[in-house]
Design a protein around this motif. Structure first.
Motif, PDB file in Angstrom:
ATOM      1  N   ALA A  21       0.716  -1.287   0.016  1.00 18.52           N
ATOM      2  CA  ALA A  21       0.051  -0.196  -0.041  1.00 18.52           C
ATOM      3  C   ALA A  21       0.962   1.300   0.071  1.00 18.52           C
ATOM      4  N   VAL A  22       2.001   1.401   0.794  1.00 15.70           N
ATOM      5  CA  VAL A  22       2.823   2.491   0.731  1.00 15.70           C
ATOM      6  C   VAL A  22       3.682   2.584  -0.559  1.00 15.70           C
ATOM      7  N   LEU A  23       3.910   1.658  -1.408  1.00 16.62           N
ATOM      8  CA  LEU A  23       4.419   1.575  -2.649  1.00 16.62           C
ATOM      9  C   LEU A  23       3.300   2.031  -3.513  1.00 16.62           C
ATOM     10  N   TRP A  24       2.368   1.774  -3.420  1.00 21.55           N
ATOM     11  CA  TRP A  24       1.144   2.309  -4.473  1.00 21.55           C
ATOM     12  C   TRP A  24       1.249   3.661  -3.981  1.00 21.55           C
ATOM     13  N   LEU A  25       1.047   4.123  -2.944  1.00 24.49           N
ATOM     14  CA  LEU A  25       1.068   5.656  -2.674  1.00 24.49           C
ATOM     15  C   LEU A  25       2.267   6.399  -3.297  1.00 24.49           C
ATOM     16  N   ILE A  26       3.323   5.718  -3.148  1.00 26.76           N
ATOM     17  CA  ILE A  26       4.613   6.410  -3.476  1.00 26.76           C
ATOM     18  C   ILE A  26       4.365   6.747  -5.124  1.00 26.76           C
ATOM     19  N   LEU A  27       3.996   5.693  -5.687  1.00 27.05           N
ATOM     20  CA  LEU A  27       3.832   5.647  -7.215  1.00 27.05           C
ATOM     21  C   LEU A  27       2.603   6.356  -8.096  1.00 27.05           C
ATOM     22  N   ILE A  28       1.769   6.725  -7.219  1.00 25.15           N
ATOM     23  CA  ILE A  28       0.479   7.447  -7.750  1.00 25.15           C
ATOM     24  C   ILE A  28       0.877   9.012  -7.837  1.00 25.15           C
ATOM     25  N   THR A  29       0.356   9.552  -8.499  1.00 18.63           N
ATOM     26  CA  THR A  29       0.427  11.178  -8.559  1.00 18.63           C
ATOM     27  C   THR A  29      -0.668  11.654  -7.789  1.00 18.63           C
TER      28      THR A  29
END
Length: 60
Positions: A21-29
């Motif tokens: 979930a943290v990775l997802w948040l890092i990758l979205i704009t």
């Protein structure tokens, strides 16, 4: 499964879910409600797959 095994499996799932979930948040704009909901759901599916893959490899 005994209680300890269940607790360890749940902890492993939650650790995978949090990391993904943290990775997802890092990758979205753009972070909005829909993105958070989709990210949480996809992270849950991926965490389940990661736990299943690890168990398949280790035989446990």
């Amino acid at each position: 499964m005994d209680r300890r095994t269940t607790l360890l499996a749940t902890a492993e799932f939650l650790a995978w879910w949090a990391a993904l979930a943290v990775l997802w948040l890092i990758l979205i704009t753009a972070v909005d409600t829909l993105e958070l909901a989709v990210g949480a759901a996809v992270a849950g599916v991926a965490a389940l797959a990661a736990v299943a893959a690890r168990r398949a490899v280790t035989g446990r």
